[in-house]
Design a protein around this motif. Structure first.
Motif, short mmCIF file in Angstrom:
data_model
loop_
_atom_site.label_atom_id
_atom_site.label_comp_id
_atom_site.label_asym_id
_atom_site.label_seq_id
_atom_site.Cartn_x
_atom_site.Cartn_y
_atom_site.Cartn_z
N LYS A 17 -10.74 -6.23 -0.37
CA LYS A 17 -11.32 -4.91 -0.65
C LYS A 17 -11.81 -4.78 -2.09
O LYS A 17 -12.32 -3.73 -2.47
CB LYS A 17 -10.26 -3.82 -0.41
N GLY A 18 -11.59 -5.82 -2.91
CA GLY A 18 -12.01 -5.73 -4.31
C GLY A 18 -11.07 -4.91 -5.16
O GLY A 18 -11.43 -4.42 -6.23
N GLU A 19 -9.82 -4.79 -4.71
CA GLU A 19 -8.84 -3.99 -5.46
C GLU A 19 -7.87 -4.85 -6.26
O GLU A 19 -6.99 -4.32 -6.92
CB GLU A 19 -8.00 -3.15 -4.48
N MET A 20 -8.00 -6.16 -6.14
CA MET A 20 -7.05 -7.05 -6.83
C MET A 20 -7.79 -8.27 -7.34
O MET A 20 -8.71 -8.77 -6.67
CB MET A 20 -5.96 -7.46 -5.83
N LEU A 21 -7.40 -8.74 -8.52
CA LEU A 21 -7.98 -9.97 -9.06
C LEU A 21 -7.80 -11.10 -8.05
O LEU A 21 -6.75 -11.21 -7.43
CB LEU A 21 -7.26 -10.36 -10.35
N THR A 57 -16.35 -3.49 -8.33
CA THR A 57 -15.05 -3.07 -7.80
C THR A 57 -14.05 -3.03 -8.96
O THR A 57 -14.32 -3.54 -10.04
CB THR A 57 -14.54 -4.06 -6.75
N SER A 58 -12.89 -2.43 -8.72
CA SER A 58 -11.89 -2.35 -9.80
C SER A 58 -11.42 -3.75 -10.20
O SER A 58 -11.09 -3.99 -11.35
CB SER A 58 -10.72 -1.46 -9.38
N ALA A 59 -11.41 -4.70 -9.25
CA ALA A 59 -11.00 -6.06 -9.59
C ALA A 59 -12.00 -6.71 -10.55
O ALA A 59 -11.61 -7.42 -11.48
CB ALA A 59 -10.87 -6.90 -8.32
#
Lengths: 114, 265
Positions: free
Chosen positions: B184-188, A13-15
């Motif tokens: 969602k896996g969009e943020m650390l 994922t982007s994270a």
């Protein structure tokens, strides 16, 4: 847990990408931040020692802490003016071979990066 | 002191909230704006129309400390010390700042310093005198990187480092955290940031609409009992004072049946 990770590898994922990029860039920045504090002092002391034997100006010596693969390299470059050789205490002057001499010292391995 | 390196991460909001939180727990607290030239703490604290003298006036001896301090209308333990809007950062002379801080120490339990962004004179001066630093970080790459840089500077450029005293106590305050985006896996994640910066975590402040509402009205968000961000700041203050508190607001909010039906978040 290890096995679990093998069976279900983390989604890219982007994270996850952000975390990896940060780890790499910070490892690099921290290493370069920590090292060079002592370099100016080292340079001055080397200048004093070398200056006892040969004429040397402060711009003729360069001290660098570099990196090559696994090891850090302490690189010391000294340029000596051909005419500047001082007679030593016991009378044995330089024999002129120091003309345009460039002393290069490399000390390794200095620090192993984490 | 509150610092971050990067701008816009919530330093002033956090300084206002933490100072108010300390005051609500009956500690005499003053919050100082170190951002000379870009005064904003007064707006966030809702006292912008009561500023007469400022930090620089006091440093230069043009005004007395008690003429410049603004007493908060909501809490008797809370004072605001605004900065100058017209001077530049070089007006923060280190010996002058030290003298003012020493004077404040006589009558306050806590002096909360709101540092400017960046690593220029103003930020370095605020940092120099810190005993304890709260690093406000957003779960975002540039903020984390700048925080790391600031942590390095605190370890080498503070008064405590200069005199080989016990190092400045650093705390991580992770602000604008969105559990939904983390899911969602969009943020650390909070663990990611904790691991990368490796400093103790003081709190996680969820991204919340109430923060903008608070700044709109000039009421620090801790005065809003309903706000998740306000409650998270209260928890952070409690931890700062040594209490053990579980982290909250790390999971996406479940929308109840009625909420989903009527659409009020």
């Amino acid at each position: 847990m290890r096995l679990l990770n093998l069976l279900f590898p983390e989604r890219r994922t982007s994270a996850v990408i952000a975390r990896e990029r940060l780890k790499i860039v910070l490892a690099h920045e921290r290493a370069s931040r920590q090292a060079p504090d002592f370099l100016p002092v080292l340079q001055k002391e080397l200048l004093d020692v070398i200056g006892r034997y040969v004429e040397i100006r402060s711009d003729m010596i360069r001290v660098n802490l570099g990196r090559s693969g696994d090891t850090s390299l302490l690189e010391i470059n000294v340029e000596i003016d051909g005419t500047g050789v001082k007679p030593t205490k016991n009378g044995a002057a330089g024999d002129g071979r120091a003309t345009g001499t460039r002393i290069e010292g490399v000390v390794a391995p200095w620090v192993k990066p984490g | 002191m509150l610092t971050s390196g990067k701008g816009g991460v919530g330093k002033t909001t956090s300084a206002a909230a933490i100072a108010s939180g300390l005051a609500l727990r009956s500690h005499r607290t003053v919050v100082i704006d170190f951002d000379v030239g870009l005064r904003n703490l007064d707006l966030i604290m809702g006292c912008e129309r009561r500023v007469v003298f400022d930090f620089i006036n006091v440093i230069n001896g043009d005004a007395k400390l008690n003429q410049a301090l603004i007493k908060d209308k909501r809490n008797d333990n809370l004072f605001i010390f605004p900065t100058s809007q017209t001077r530049d950062k070089d007006a923060l002379k280190r010996d002058g700042v030290e003298r003012v801080l020493e004077e404040l120490k006589e009558s306050f339990d806590y002096i909360v310093c709101d540092s400017p962004a960046g690593i220029e004179h103003g930020a370095l001066t605020a940092m120099y005198f810190a005993d304890s630093a709260i690093i406000v970080t957003n779960p975002e790459v540039s903020s984390v990187r700048d925080s790391d840089r600031i942590i390095g500077l605190l370890a080498s450029k503070s008064r405590r480092a200069e005199f080989n005293l016990e190092p400045v106590a650093v705390h991580l305050l992770l602000a604008r955290y969105s559990p939904e985006r983390v899911r969602k896996g969009e943020m650390l994640t909070v663990e990611d940031v904790k691991e990368i910066l490796s400093i103790p975590l003081l709190g996680v402040i969820p991204e919340s609409e109430s923060v903008l509402r608070a700044s709109n009205t000039g009421t620090p968000v801790v005065f809003d009992e309903e706000s998740p961000a306000g409650r998270a700041y209260h928890d952070a203050v409690a931890r700062f004072l040594g209490e053990q508190r579980e982290l909250r607001f790390l999971q996406p909010e479940r929308r109840g049946f009625f909420r989903a039906l009527f659409g009020r978040a």
